[in-house]
Write a protein that holds these residues in place. Structure first.
Motif, PDB file in Angstrom:
ATOM      1  N   LYS A   1     -95.414 -10.032  15.328  1.00 38.44           N
ATOM      2  CA  LYS A   1     -94.719 -11.025  14.438  1.00 38.44           C
ATOM      3  C   LYS A   1     -94.651  -9.758  13.495  1.00 38.44           C
TER       4      LYS A   1
ATOM      5  N   PRO B   1     -89.092 -13.293  16.847  1.00 36.59           N
ATOM      6  CA  PRO B   1     -88.613 -14.645  16.667  1.00 36.59           C
ATOM      7  C   PRO B   1     -88.864 -15.322  15.520  1.00 36.59           C
ATOM      8  N   TYR B   2     -90.841 -14.212  15.392  1.00 30.42           N
ATOM      9  CA  TYR B   2     -91.292 -14.631  13.783  1.00 30.42           C
ATOM     10  C   TYR B   2     -90.499 -14.861  12.901  1.00 30.42           C
TER      11      TYR B   2
ATOM     12  N   GLU C   1     -86.610 -14.821  13.147  1.00 30.80           N
ATOM     13  CA  GLU C   1     -85.938 -14.753  13.145  1.00 30.80           C
ATOM     14  C   GLU C   1     -85.643 -16.545  11.866  1.00 30.80           C
ATOM     15  N   GLN C   2     -86.871 -17.079  12.586  1.00 34.70           N
ATOM     16  CA  GLN C   2     -86.737 -18.453  11.788  1.00 34.70           C
ATOM     17  C   GLN C   2     -87.124 -19.038  10.338  1.00 34.70           C
ATOM     18  N   SER C   3     -86.636 -17.994   8.921  1.00 32.49           N
ATOM     19  CA  SER C   3     -86.320 -18.294   8.023  1.00 32.49           C
ATOM     20  C   SER C   3     -85.806 -17.198   7.470  1.00 32.49           C
TER      21      SER C   3
ATOM     22  N   ARG D   1     -76.215 -11.479  15.178  1.00 31.65           N
ATOM     23  CA  ARG D   1     -77.070 -12.079  14.548  1.00 31.65           C
ATOM     24  C   ARG D   1     -76.143 -13.812  14.360  1.00 31.65           C
TER      25      ARG D   1
END
Length: 190
Positions: free
Chosen positions: A119, A157-158, A160-162, A190
């Motif tokens: 993360k 990925p963590y 990218e989530q917000s 992105r």
């Protein structure tokens, strides 16, 4: 210069670096559970090597993480940093117990040090080294090593989530200014 293709090649590169091995053995001497020397310590070595640099990049810190839910007092981390400084005073040590860092980061608890590493903001920072019981180097790369070897900086990925986490990622790109040292890096679209 030999080609770096896989985890074994990176482990071999690190194993041949006397300074890195001394760092790993020094960190390991603390006997911490689930410990890793991570982030720029690994990334910078690989990128320096792949750019043909013979002079080591001066790290702002050497990150040692571990996972011990039984003692989550930040003061313990400061004591551990002092122990490391007494052994290698020229190293800018930073020690964090990932069993408490979810509180500082205001997120769900981590399951392990490697879970915490997964993360981290960038895939090329989500890397760690430790020593096994036979004192051999072990590499953890929760998102693989292809971005590292291909000079691609992308959020994990963590992150990218917000939008809030992506803002932190973007700010780090500016602050770190990695391209000024490593001209081959590219930021993933992105």
């Amino acid at each position: 210069m030999r080609k770096l293709r896989n985890d074994r090649d990176i482990i071999e590169l690190v194993s041949e670096d006397e300074w890195m091995m001394k760092i790993l053995h020094t960190a390991g001497s603390l006997g911490l559970p689930d410990w890793w020397v991570c982030a720029g310590f690994v990334r910078s070595k690989v990128w320096d090597y792949l750019h043909g640099y013979t002079e080591r990049f001066a790290l702002p810190d050497v990150d040692v993480i571990y996972f011990d839910p039984s003692i989550t007092d930040e003061a313990v981390e400061k004591e551990l940093e002092q122990k490391l400084r007494s052994l290698m005073p020229e190293v800018p040590w930073s020690v964090k117990n990932e069993a408490r860092m979810h509180l500082a980061n205001e997120i769900e608890p981590y399951a392990s040090a490697v879970d915490a590493m997964s993360k981290f903001p960038e895939t090329v920072t989500a890397l760690g080294l430790t020593l096994d019981e036979r004192k051999r180097v072990v590499l953890s790369a929760p998102h693989g090593i292809s971005d590292l070897l291909e000079f691609v900086v992308r959020p994990t990925p963590y992150f990218e989530q917000s939008p809030e986490l992506m803002a932190i990622f973007e700010k780090r790109l500016v602050q770190k200014n990695w391209r000024s040292r490593w001209s081959k890096i590219e930021v993933a679209a992105r």
